[in-house]
Design a protein around this motif. Structure first.
Motif, short mmCIF file in Angstrom:
data_model
loop_
_atom_site.label_atom_id
_atom_site.label_comp_id
_atom_site.label_asym_id
_atom_site.label_seq_id
_atom_site.Cartn_x
_atom_site.Cartn_y
_atom_site.Cartn_z
N VAL A 43 0.90 -1.17 -0.03
CA VAL A 43 0.06 0.10 -0.17
C VAL A 43 0.89 1.24 -0.06
O VAL A 43 1.91 1.36 0.72
CB VAL A 43 -0.94 -0.03 1.30
N ILE A 44 0.59 2.11 -0.82
CA ILE A 44 1.45 3.39 -1.01
C ILE A 44 0.53 4.64 -0.64
O ILE A 44 -0.78 4.61 -1.48
CB ILE A 44 1.93 3.38 -2.40
N ALA A 45 1.03 5.63 -0.07
CA ALA A 45 0.20 6.73 -0.14
C ALA A 45 1.37 7.86 -0.43
O ALA A 45 2.37 8.07 0.02
CB ALA A 45 -0.35 7.21 1.52
N GLU A 46 0.95 8.73 -1.64
CA GLU A 46 1.82 9.54 -2.30
C GLU A 46 1.05 10.85 -2.40
O GLU A 46 0.18 10.88 -3.13
CB GLU A 46 2.51 9.03 -3.50
N SER A 47 2.02 11.97 -2.10
CA SER A 47 1.34 13.15 -2.81
C SER A 47 2.88 14.02 -3.23
O SER A 47 3.79 13.32 -3.69
CB SER A 47 1.10 14.16 -1.62
N ARG A 52 4.76 7.51 1.50
CA ARG A 52 5.11 6.26 2.56
C ARG A 52 4.34 5.21 1.96
O ARG A 52 3.39 5.14 1.25
CB ARG A 52 4.19 7.07 3.75
N SER A 53 4.94 3.96 2.21
CA SER A 53 4.63 2.88 1.86
C SER A 53 4.72 1.61 2.74
O SER A 53 5.59 1.71 3.81
CB SER A 53 5.30 2.48 0.34
N SER A 54 3.94 0.50 2.50
CA SER A 54 3.93 -0.65 3.65
C SER A 54 3.60 -1.81 2.67
O SER A 54 2.72 -1.67 2.10
CB SER A 54 2.94 -0.41 4.75
N SER A 55 4.57 -3.03 2.99
CA SER A 55 3.83 -4.02 2.45
C SER A 55 4.00 -5.21 3.41
O SER A 55 4.74 -5.47 4.67
CB SER A 55 5.05 -4.28 1.31
N ILE A 56 3.18 -6.30 3.10
CA ILE A 56 3.28 -7.55 4.04
C ILE A 56 3.05 -8.60 3.05
O ILE A 56 2.76 -8.70 1.96
CB ILE A 56 1.95 -7.54 4.87
N PRO A 57 3.65 -9.73 3.79
CA PRO A 57 3.69 -10.89 2.77
C PRO A 57 2.25 -11.58 2.84
O PRO A 57 1.69 -11.36 3.92
CB PRO A 57 4.85 -11.79 3.60
N LEU A 58 1.91 -12.16 1.81
CA LEU A 58 0.75 -12.99 1.86
C LEU A 58 0.95 -14.42 1.82
O LEU A 58 1.69 -14.97 0.96
CB LEU A 58 -0.50 -12.79 0.79
N GLU A 59 0.22 -15.23 2.49
CA GLU A 59 0.55 -16.66 2.59
C GLU A 59 -0.60 -17.35 1.56
O GLU A 59 -1.38 -18.30 1.92
CB GLU A 59 0.30 -17.17 4.00
N GLY A 60 -0.65 -16.94 0.40
CA GLY A 60 -1.55 -17.49 -0.72
C GLY A 60 -2.93 -17.63 -0.11
O GLY A 60 -3.52 -16.45 0.01
N PRO A 64 -5.33 -13.76 5.23
CA PRO A 64 -6.63 -13.14 5.56
C PRO A 64 -7.41 -12.23 4.40
O PRO A 64 -6.78 -11.73 3.52
CB PRO A 64 -6.16 -12.17 6.79
N ARG A 65 -8.54 -12.18 4.40
CA ARG A 65 -9.55 -11.56 3.42
C ARG A 65 -9.20 -10.16 3.72
O ARG A 65 -9.42 -9.44 2.66
CB ARG A 65 -10.94 -12.00 3.53
N THR A 66 -9.31 -9.59 4.97
CA THR A 66 -9.03 -8.21 5.08
C THR A 66 -7.88 -7.95 5.91
O THR A 66 -7.37 -8.63 6.91
CB THR A 66 -10.20 -7.85 6.03
N VAL A 67 -7.26 -6.83 5.37
CA VAL A 67 -5.95 -6.51 5.71
C VAL A 67 -5.99 -4.72 5.99
O VAL A 67 -6.43 -4.31 5.09
CB VAL A 67 -4.45 -6.84 4.92
N THR A 68 -5.51 -4.43 7.37
CA THR A 68 -5.60 -3.10 7.63
C THR A 68 -4.44 -2.51 7.82
O THR A 68 -3.46 -3.17 8.56
CB THR A 68 -6.31 -2.80 8.77
N PHE A 69 -4.16 -1.33 7.15
CA PHE A 69 -2.74 -0.72 7.20
C PHE A 69 -3.24 0.62 7.91
O PHE A 69 -4.29 1.21 7.67
CB PHE A 69 -2.27 -0.30 5.58
#
Length: 109
Positions: A43-47, A52-60, A64-69
């Motif tokens: 996820v990226i927030a850019e002006s 700012r960015s953040s990433s998480i690994p997903l286990e296929g 989880p169906r919902t991820v919150t940043f």
């Protein structure tokens, strides 16, 4: 043998608040159908003046169906918020975009 679902799984993103005063805390909630090929969500927030960015690994298909940043203390500006799902091949599998506005307040000057 069962056929697999299409490569483009349903993907959505909600960003709140859509408009706020600086310094702002953004909450980005993504919803994604689990898929064996999903490996990373970024996820990226850019002006024009801030990134700012953040990433998480997903286990296929066990992800989880919902991820919150949460991005805290964003300065004023018009932000493009983008969420990307990357597959096992390193290619983009899904994309969602939103735009939010952070207004300068007297306290942020």
């Amino acid at each position: 043998m069962m056929a697999s679902a299409s490569a483009k799984e349903p993907f959505s993103m909600q960003v709140s608040p859509a408009m706020s005063f600086a310094p702002a805390n953004l909450v980005i909630r993504t919803s994604l159908e689990p898929d064996a090929d999903n490996r990373v969500m970024e996820v990226i927030a850019e002006s024009s003046e801030f990134y700012r960015s953040s990433s998480i690994p997903l286990e296929g298909d066990r992800a989880p169906r919902t991820v919150t940043f949460e991005f805290r203390s964003l300065p004023s500006g018009e932000y493009d918020v983008t969420a990307v799902v990357i597959g096992t091949d390193g290619q983009q599998r899904a994309l969602a975009r939103s735009r939010v506005r952070v207004i300068e307040s007297g306290a942020s000057r």
